[in-house]
Design an enzyme around this catalytic site. Structure first.
Site, PDB file in Angstrom:
ATOM      1  N   GLU A 166     -92.410  44.852   3.679  1.00 29.43           N
ATOM      2  CA  GLU A 166     -92.265  45.878   4.744  1.00 29.43           C
ATOM      3  C   GLU A 166     -93.643  46.058   5.744  1.00 29.43           C
ATOM      4  O   GLU A 166     -94.083  46.701   6.421  1.00 29.43           O
ATOM      5  CB  GLU A 166     -92.116  47.400   4.618  1.00 29.43           C
ATOM      6  CG  GLU A 166     -90.475  47.562   4.189  1.00 29.43           C
ATOM      7  CD  GLU A 166     -90.066  49.114   3.918  1.00 29.43           C
ATOM      8  OE1 GLU A 166     -90.325  49.571   5.009  1.00 29.43           O
ATOM      9  OE2 GLU A 166     -89.859  49.417   2.771  1.00 29.43           O
ATOM     10  N   TYR A 250     -91.834  69.779   0.059  1.00 27.27           N
ATOM     11  CA  TYR A 250     -91.762  70.284  -1.388  1.00 27.27           C
ATOM     12  C   TYR A 250     -90.720  70.836  -1.867  1.00 27.27           C
ATOM     13  O   TYR A 250     -90.033  71.845  -1.177  1.00 27.27           O
ATOM     14  CB  TYR A 250     -93.037  71.239  -1.620  1.00 27.27           C
ATOM     15  CG  TYR A 250     -93.175  71.433  -3.192  1.00 27.27           C
ATOM     16  CD1 TYR A 250     -94.021  70.320  -3.995  1.00 27.27           C
ATOM     17  CD2 TYR A 250     -92.780  72.520  -3.888  1.00 27.27           C
ATOM     18  CE1 TYR A 250     -94.142  70.637  -5.019  1.00 27.27           C
ATOM     19  CE2 TYR A 250     -92.724  72.715  -5.174  1.00 27.27           C
ATOM     20  CZ  TYR A 250     -93.526  71.678  -5.921  1.00 27.27           C
ATOM     21  OH  TYR A 250     -93.718  71.861  -7.227  1.00 27.27           O
ATOM     22  N   PRO A 252     -90.828  66.833  -3.046  1.00 25.67           N
ATOM     23  CA  PRO A 252     -90.792  65.484  -2.289  1.00 25.67           C
ATOM     24  C   PRO A 252     -89.531  64.811  -2.767  1.00 25.67           C
ATOM     25  O   PRO A 252     -89.154  64.852  -4.112  1.00 25.67           O
ATOM     26  CB  PRO A 252     -91.958  65.038  -2.369  1.00 25.67           C
ATOM     27  CG  PRO A 252     -92.536  65.611  -3.772  1.00 25.67           C
ATOM     28  CD  PRO A 252     -92.081  66.801  -3.900  1.00 25.67           C
ATOM     29  N   TYR A 255     -92.691  61.091  -5.675  1.00 23.15           N
ATOM     30  CA  TYR A 255     -93.986  61.477  -6.299  1.00 23.15           C
ATOM     31  C   TYR A 255     -95.212  60.566  -5.855  1.00 23.15           C
ATOM     32  O   TYR A 255     -95.823  60.455  -6.738  1.00 23.15           O
ATOM     33  CB  TYR A 255     -93.966  61.914  -7.766  1.00 23.15           C
ATOM     34  CG  TYR A 255     -92.945  63.061  -7.655  1.00 23.15           C
ATOM     35  CD1 TYR A 255     -93.219  64.320  -7.429  1.00 23.15           C
ATOM     36  CD2 TYR A 255     -91.399  62.996  -8.203  1.00 23.15           C
ATOM     37  CE1 TYR A 255     -92.208  65.533  -7.698  1.00 23.15           C
ATOM     38  CE2 TYR A 255     -90.576  63.769  -8.232  1.00 23.15           C
ATOM     39  CZ  TYR A 255     -90.916  65.171  -7.919  1.00 23.15           C
ATOM     40  OH  TYR A 255     -89.928  65.916  -8.093  1.00 23.15           O
ATOM     41  N   HIS A 256     -95.322  60.389  -4.731  1.00 23.32           N
ATOM     42  CA  HIS A 256     -96.745  59.738  -3.991  1.00 23.32           C
ATOM     43  C   HIS A 256     -96.705  60.323  -2.801  1.00 23.32           C
ATOM     44  O   HIS A 256     -96.048  60.281  -1.905  1.00 23.32           O
ATOM     45  CB  HIS A 256     -96.566  58.254  -3.895  1.00 23.32           C
ATOM     46  CG  HIS A 256     -97.521  57.790  -3.599  1.00 23.32           C
ATOM     47  ND1 HIS A 256     -98.419  56.595  -4.241  1.00 23.32           N
ATOM     48  CD2 HIS A 256     -98.340  57.471  -2.271  1.00 23.32           C
ATOM     49  CE1 HIS A 256     -99.429  56.250  -3.546  1.00 23.32           C
ATOM     50  NE2 HIS A 256     -99.317  56.672  -2.389  1.00 23.32           N
ATOM     51  N   HIS A 258     -97.144  61.538   0.754  1.00 23.08           N
ATOM     52  CA  HIS A 258     -96.631  61.204   2.271  1.00 23.08           C
ATOM     53  C   HIS A 258     -96.427  62.225   2.969  1.00 23.08           C
ATOM     54  O   HIS A 258     -96.212  63.383   2.561  1.00 23.08           O
ATOM     55  CB  HIS A 258     -95.500  60.362   1.855  1.00 23.08           C
ATOM     56  CG  HIS A 258     -94.176  60.939   1.300  1.00 23.08           C
ATOM     57  ND1 HIS A 258     -94.202  61.111   0.120  1.00 23.08           N
ATOM     58  CD2 HIS A 258     -93.222  61.398   1.878  1.00 23.08           C
ATOM     59  CE1 HIS A 258     -93.013  61.952  -0.232  1.00 23.08           C
ATOM     60  NE2 HIS A 258     -92.362  61.957   1.021  1.00 23.08           N
ATOM     61  N   HIS A 260     -94.571  63.467   6.664  1.00 22.57           N
ATOM     62  CA  HIS A 260     -93.758  63.116   7.836  1.00 22.57           C
ATOM     63  C   HIS A 260     -93.922  63.363   9.474  1.00 22.57           C
ATOM     64  O   HIS A 260     -94.954  64.424   9.492  1.00 22.57           O
ATOM     65  CB  HIS A 260     -92.234  63.949   7.463  1.00 22.57           C
ATOM     66  CG  HIS A 260     -91.713  63.582   6.350  1.00 22.57           C
ATOM     67  ND1 HIS A 260     -90.812  63.088   5.999  1.00 22.57           N
ATOM     68  CD2 HIS A 260     -92.328  64.128   4.994  1.00 22.57           C
ATOM     69  CE1 HIS A 260     -90.473  63.082   4.751  1.00 22.57           C
ATOM     70  NE2 HIS A 260     -91.356  63.785   4.136  1.00 22.57           N
TER      71      HIS A 260
END
Length: 318
Positions: A166, A250, A252, A255-256, A258, A260
């Site tokens: 990407e 929460y 999420p 689990y990294h 980020h 929105h």
């Protein structure tokens, strides 16, 4: 990216090396669903005009998502002039028709998850939802051990950060290892209508899983994402910060950490008060109390089949 919510996590796991279906925008000569055998309908929504289908492709479990694309303003004239109309009813000044649009103006977006795991199938299956209230102690004693025991892969996130997948979709990057991030469109957005604008900022740091890990130490990271993310969106899409909803989920979907960025006009999945936390509120809370998200209770929805819900029930919390 975005999950959630929708299954963004799987859609992104393909790397450039194993992309078998050509470049983005290219007509595919190899349909991934030509041999698709329908097993059951997982979920459908007439209001959102989508349907989730479970089946098999060459003996592999698969989930196919069909979604009507939005009507675009720039094609309205062609749509009205070139479509065939079938009269259904006429009464005085009112009339209704079946409008049969040309194929290129009547597209359906299709997402394919293959091979799909049982977790993917359950994710799209319609189920009851329960609201859980998690204290800081609950997080440490119930949620964190559960997360640690599960194989929630974020390799697809690392592929994006390392430009293995990407890379062409990234609209902005700050490479700083502590405060940097990449910004790219969420797959829920077709990038044709600004009313549905949806981008995701993924941080370069790999030691922050979710809102629960944030302290005042992370304020430079959060303020950097807000400032540069909003500036990029205004410059690239001419959408000012006053028309954006910027928030964290929460729990999420992966689990990294980020964040929105969506248009205020778009009722994005997961933007409700039971799941979304405005970035501006998060920053202010951490400025007032470095341990705010370590200690306070947070409510979030869980589906009936979620393993974490079972843990809360076993602990007598529901």
């Amino acid at each position: 990216m975005a999950e959630s919510e929708n299954d963004r996590t799987t859609k992104r796991r393909k790397t450039d090396a194993d992309n078998e279906h050509g470049d983005v925008g290219e007509v595919s000569s190899d349909s991934p669903v030509s041999d698709f055998e329908i097993t059951r309908i997982l979920r459908e929504c007439s209001r959102e005009k989508n349907i989730f289908i479970h089946g098999k492709v060459k003996d592999q479990d698969a989930v196919v998502i069909l979604e009507k694309t939005p009507i675009r303003q720039d094609t309205l004239s062609k749509l009205l002039k070139s479509s065939q109309l079938k009269l259904e009813m006429k009464n005085d000044i009112y009339s209704t028709y079946q409008l049969q649009a040309p194929a290129h103006l009547n597209e359906i977006k299709m997402t394919v998850v293959c091979p799909a795991t049982e977790k993917h199938v359950k994710k799209y299956l319609h189920q009851e939802v329960f609201l859980v209230e998690e204290s800081g102690e609950d997080y440490r004693n119930i949620t964190l051990p559960y997360i640690s025991s599960q194989s929630f892969s974020v390799q697809w996130v690392h592929n994006i950060l390392e430009k293995k997948a990407e890379a062409d979709r990234i609209v902005f990057e700050d490479p700083d290892p502590d405060t940097g991030f990449v910004l790219l469109p969420d797959f829920k957005w077709d990038q044709k209508q600004l009313q549905d604008l949806y981008l995701i900022a993924i941080v370069h740091r790999r030691d922050v899983k979710s809102l629960r890990d944030l302290t005042s130490e992370h304020l430079p990271l959060l303020t950097n994402i807000r400032s540069k993310g909003e500036d990029t969106i205004q410059r690239q899409y001419d959408v000012p910060p006053s028309k954006l909803r910027v928030y964290l989920h929460y729990q999420p979907s992966y689990y990294h950490l980020h964040i929105h960025f969506t248009s205020l006009e778009y009722n994005a999945p997961g933007c409700g008060v039971e799941k979304a936390h405005l970035l501006s509120d998060v920053i202010q809370n951490l400025q007032a109390d470095s341990s705010y998200y370590h200690n306070r209770s947070l409510a979030f929805p869980l589906r009936a089949d979620d393993g974490l819900l079972l843990r809360f029930k076993e602990a007598g919390k529901l």
